[in-house]
Scaffold this motif. Sequence first.
Motif, PDB file in Angstrom:
ATOM      1  N   THR A  41      47.007  -7.143 -13.304  1.00 16.21           N
ATOM      2  CA  THR A  41      46.147  -7.027 -14.485  1.00 16.21           C
ATOM      3  C   THR A  41      45.149  -8.169 -14.540  1.00 16.21           C
ATOM      4  O   THR A  41      45.528  -9.339 -14.535  1.00 16.21           O
ATOM      5  CB  THR A  41      46.992  -7.006 -15.776  1.00 16.21           C
ATOM      6  N   ALA A  42      43.872  -7.799 -14.607  1.00 21.72           N
ATOM      7  CA  ALA A  42      42.788  -8.773 -14.754  1.00 21.72           C
ATOM      8  C   ALA A  42      42.654  -9.110 -16.232  1.00 21.72           C
ATOM      9  O   ALA A  42      42.686  -8.230 -17.086  1.00 21.72           O
ATOM     10  CB  ALA A  42      41.484  -8.208 -14.209  1.00 21.72           C
ATOM     11  N   VAL A  43      42.499 -10.377 -16.522  1.00 21.98           N
ATOM     12  CA  VAL A  43      42.406 -10.832 -17.905  1.00 21.98           C
ATOM     13  C   VAL A  43      40.972 -11.230 -18.233  1.00 21.98           C
ATOM     14  O   VAL A  43      40.197 -11.592 -17.343  1.00 21.98           O
ATOM     15  CB  VAL A  43      43.366 -12.015 -18.166  1.00 21.98           C
ATOM     16  N   PRO A  44      40.612 -11.170 -19.517  1.00 21.45           N
ATOM     17  CA  PRO A  44      39.260 -11.585 -19.908  1.00 21.45           C
ATOM     18  C   PRO A  44      39.006 -13.035 -19.513  1.00 21.45           C
ATOM     19  O   PRO A  44      39.900 -13.874 -19.564  1.00 21.45           O
ATOM     20  CB  PRO A  44      39.256 -11.422 -21.424  1.00 21.45           C
ATOM     21  N   ALA A  45      37.783 -13.302 -19.111  1.00 19.23           N
ATOM     22  CA  ALA A  45      37.398 -14.654 -18.706  1.00 19.23           C
ATOM     23  C   ALA A  45      36.151 -15.069 -19.466  1.00 19.23           C
ATOM     24  O   ALA A  45      35.319 -14.228 -19.818  1.00 19.23           O
ATOM     25  CB  ALA A  45      37.133 -14.700 -17.198  1.00 19.23           C
ATOM     26  N   PHE A  64      36.330  -9.834 -16.459  1.00 19.00           N
ATOM     27  CA  PHE A  64      37.768  -9.894 -16.219  1.00 19.00           C
ATOM     28  C   PHE A  64      37.981 -10.477 -14.832  1.00 19.00           C
ATOM     29  O   PHE A  64      37.202 -10.195 -13.920  1.00 19.00           O
ATOM     30  CB  PHE A  64      38.390  -8.493 -16.259  1.00 19.00           C
ATOM     31  N   VAL A  65      39.073 -11.242 -14.652  1.00 26.59           N
ATOM     32  CA  VAL A  65      39.345 -11.894 -13.371  1.00 26.59           C
ATOM     33  C   VAL A  65      40.824 -11.772 -13.027  1.00 26.59           C
ATOM     34  O   VAL A  65      41.684 -11.971 -13.884  1.00 26.59           O
ATOM     35  CB  VAL A  65      38.962 -13.390 -13.432  1.00 26.59           C
ATOM     36  N   ALA A  66      41.102 -11.426 -11.755  1.00 28.72           N
ATOM     37  CA  ALA A  66      42.476 -11.427 -11.223  1.00 28.72           C
ATOM     38  C   ALA A  66      42.443 -11.129  -9.732  1.00 28.72           C
ATOM     39  O   ALA A  66      41.552 -10.436  -9.246  1.00 28.72           O
ATOM     40  CB  ALA A  66      43.346 -10.392 -11.915  1.00 28.72           C
ATOM     41  N   ALA A  67      43.436 -11.622  -9.019  1.00 27.09           N
ATOM     42  CA  ALA A  67      43.668 -11.312  -7.607  1.00 27.09           C
ATOM     43  C   ALA A  67      42.413 -11.475  -6.751  1.00 27.09           C
ATOM     44  O   ALA A  67      42.153 -10.680  -5.862  1.00 27.09           O
ATOM     45  CB  ALA A  67      44.230  -9.896  -7.471  1.00 27.09           C
ATOM     46  N   GLY A  68      41.630 -12.499  -7.040  1.00 30.29           N
ATOM     47  CA  GLY A  68      40.435 -12.757  -6.252  1.00 30.29           C
ATOM     48  C   GLY A  68      39.270 -11.839  -6.553  1.00 30.29           C
ATOM     49  O   GLY A  68      38.262 -11.870  -5.857  1.00 30.29           O
ATOM     50  N   THR A  70      36.496 -10.230  -9.530  1.00 36.36           N
ATOM     51  CA  THR A  70      35.865 -10.383 -10.832  1.00 36.36           C
ATOM     52  C   THR A  70      35.234  -9.055 -11.201  1.00 36.36           C
ATOM     53  O   THR A  70      34.524  -8.451 -10.387  1.00 36.36           O
ATOM     54  CB  THR A  70      34.778 -11.475 -10.791  1.00 36.36           C
ATOM     55  N   PHE A  71      35.523  -8.594 -12.400  1.00 32.70           N
ATOM     56  CA  PHE A  71      34.900  -7.384 -12.945  1.00 32.70           C
ATOM     57  C   PHE A  71      33.885  -7.834 -13.984  1.00 32.70           C
ATOM     58  O   PHE A  71      34.266  -8.463 -14.974  1.00 32.70           O
ATOM     59  CB  PHE A  71      35.920  -6.504 -13.672  1.00 32.70           C
ATOM     60  N   ASP A  72      32.620  -7.533 -13.777  1.00 35.45           N
ATOM     61  CA  ASP A  72      31.590  -7.766 -14.785  1.00 35.45           C
ATOM     62  C   ASP A  72      31.199  -6.408 -15.342  1.00 35.45           C
ATOM     63  O   ASP A  72      30.763  -5.525 -14.581  1.00 35.45           O
ATOM     64  CB  ASP A  72      30.362  -8.456 -14.181  1.00 35.45           C
ATOM     65  N   LEU A  73      31.376  -6.234 -16.644  1.00 36.28           N
ATOM     66  CA  LEU A  73      31.083  -4.953 -17.274  1.00 36.28           C
ATOM     67  C   LEU A  73      30.023  -5.124 -18.348  1.00 36.28           C
ATOM     68  O   LEU A  73      30.073  -6.068 -19.139  1.00 36.28           O
ATOM     69  CB  LEU A  73      32.348  -4.366 -17.916  1.00 36.28           C
ATOM     70  N   GLU A  74      29.079  -4.208 -18.358  1.00 37.64           N
ATOM     71  CA  GLU A  74      28.074  -4.122 -19.415  1.00 37.64           C
ATOM     72  C   GLU A  74      28.322  -2.795 -20.125  1.00 37.64           C
ATOM     73  O   GLU A  74      28.169  -1.733 -19.521  1.00 37.64           O
ATOM     74  CB  GLU A  74      26.667  -4.163 -18.819  1.00 37.64           C
ATOM     75  N   ALA A  85      28.234   0.012 -17.112  1.00 39.16           N
ATOM     76  CA  ALA A  85      27.665  -0.377 -15.821  1.00 39.16           C
ATOM     77  C   ALA A  85      28.462  -1.598 -15.391  1.00 39.16           C
ATOM     78  O   ALA A  85      28.634  -2.538 -16.174  1.00 39.16           O
ATOM     79  CB  ALA A  85      26.184  -0.711 -15.960  1.00 39.16           C
ATOM     80  N   GLY A  86      28.989  -1.583 -14.186  1.00 40.97           N
ATOM     81  CA  GLY A  86      29.848  -2.680 -13.777  1.00 40.97           C
ATOM     82  C   GLY A  86      29.644  -3.092 -12.338  1.00 40.97           C
ATOM     83  O   GLY A  86      28.966  -2.417 -11.564  1.00 40.97           O
ATOM     84  N   GLN A  87      30.248  -4.222 -12.016  1.00 41.89           N
ATOM     85  CA  GLN A  87      30.223  -4.721 -10.650  1.00 41.89           C
ATOM     86  C   GLN A  87      31.548  -5.428 -10.372  1.00 41.89           C
ATOM     87  O   GLN A  87      32.044  -6.186 -11.209  1.00 41.89           O
ATOM     88  CB  GLN A  87      29.073  -5.690 -10.434  1.00 41.89           C
ATOM     89  N   VAL A  88      32.108  -5.141  -9.208  1.00 39.91           N
ATOM     90  CA  VAL A  88      33.324  -5.806  -8.738  1.00 39.91           C
ATOM     91  C   VAL A  88      32.885  -6.791  -7.660  1.00 39.91           C
ATOM     92  O   VAL A  88      32.205  -6.415  -6.704  1.00 39.91           O
ATOM     93  CB  VAL A  88      34.338  -4.788  -8.164  1.00 39.91           C
ATOM     94  N   CYS A  89      33.250  -8.072  -7.830  1.00 39.07           N
ATOM     95  CA  CYS A  89      32.874  -9.121  -6.880  1.00 39.07           C
ATOM     96  C   CYS A  89      34.116  -9.857  -6.397  1.00 39.07           C
ATOM     97  O   CYS A  89      35.001 -10.122  -7.206  1.00 39.07           O
ATOM     98  CB  CYS A  89      31.956 -10.131  -7.543  1.00 39.07           C
ATOM     99  N   PRO A  90      34.192 -10.218  -5.135  1.00 31.07           N
ATOM    100  CA  PRO A  90      33.288  -9.765  -4.086  1.00 31.07           C
ATOM    101  C   PRO A  90      33.455  -8.265  -3.872  1.00 31.07           C
ATOM    102  O   PRO A  90      34.496  -7.692  -4.195  1.00 31.07           O
ATOM    103  CB  PRO A  90      33.732 -10.557  -2.858  1.00 31.07           C
ATOM    104  N   ALA A  91      32.418  -7.661  -3.336  1.00 31.64           N
ATOM    105  CA  ALA A  91      32.446  -6.211  -3.131  1.00 31.64           C
ATOM    106  C   ALA A  91      33.624  -5.847  -2.235  1.00 31.64           C
ATOM    107  O   ALA A  91      33.784  -6.399  -1.156  1.00 31.64           O
ATOM    108  CB  ALA A  91      31.139  -5.753  -2.501  1.00 31.64           C
ATOM    109  N   PRO A  92      34.491  -4.951  -2.717  1.00 33.95           N
ATOM    110  CA  PRO A  92      35.649  -4.549  -1.908  1.00 33.95           C
ATOM    111  C   PRO A  92      35.228  -3.805  -0.642  1.00 33.95           C
ATOM    112  O   PRO A  92      34.102  -3.343  -0.503  1.00 33.95           O
ATOM    113  CB  PRO A  92      36.429  -3.624  -2.842  1.00 33.95           C
ATOM    114  N   ALA A  93      36.174  -3.657   0.266  1.00 33.72           N
ATOM    115  CA  ALA A  93      35.934  -3.007   1.555  1.00 33.72           C
ATOM    116  C   ALA A  93      35.558  -1.535   1.390  1.00 33.72           C
ATOM    117  O   ALA A  93      35.769  -0.934   0.336  1.00 33.72           O
ATOM    118  CB  ALA A  93      37.193  -3.122   2.419  1.00 33.72           C
ATOM    119  N   GLU A  94      35.028  -0.988   2.451  1.00 38.09           N
ATOM    120  CA  GLU A  94      34.690   0.439   2.499  1.00 38.09           C
ATOM    121  C   GLU A  94      35.912   1.263   2.091  1.00 38.09           C
ATOM    122  O   GLU A  94      37.036   0.939   2.437  1.00 38.09           O
ATOM    123  CB  GLU A  94      34.261   0.796   3.929  1.00 38.09           C
TER     124      GLU A  94
END
Length: 148
Positions: A41-45, A64-68, A70-74, A85-94
């Motif tokens: 579970t990623a927690v608010p940061a 939100f941040v967890a397990a390396g 970061t979820f940025d959500l708008e 609209a969101g972004q997961v960083c670093p971008a996960p694998a294919e």
Amino acid sequence: MINDEYFLAALRLASGNDPIPGHVSAAARDAFGLRVPRAVTAVPAEWAATRGVRGAEGPHMVRFVAAGLTFDLEVTVGDGLIDVAGQVCPAPAEGSHVDVRTPHLTLTRHLAHSGQFAATGLPPGWLSVVCHRPGQAPVQTRWVRIRP
């Protein structure tokens, strides 16, 4: 101090003489069904984001941040519906994807090479995002309540 009526109700419930109402049991089963087995579970940061910050009427930004990851959500509310609209960083694998979830609806989105995704037309209320990566445990955000 314990309220006498509350105490007596608790005793009746504990003795089995006061069964749990059906709607309470149904709500508990529904909530249990929303879990993601093995998920982290990623927690608010805290996010000192100055870019993309809008006024009180504009989108709400949350991180939100967890397990390396970061979820940025708008999150934008308009016409009684929610757009994310969101972004997961670093971008996960294919082969990675996200599930944008409400208690009654799940929209699956494949991630762009940059880790970006979008989901529109969601009902207001509770929202969570789960990132699925090949060979790794899912990472889910905590549930957040979005009101129109």
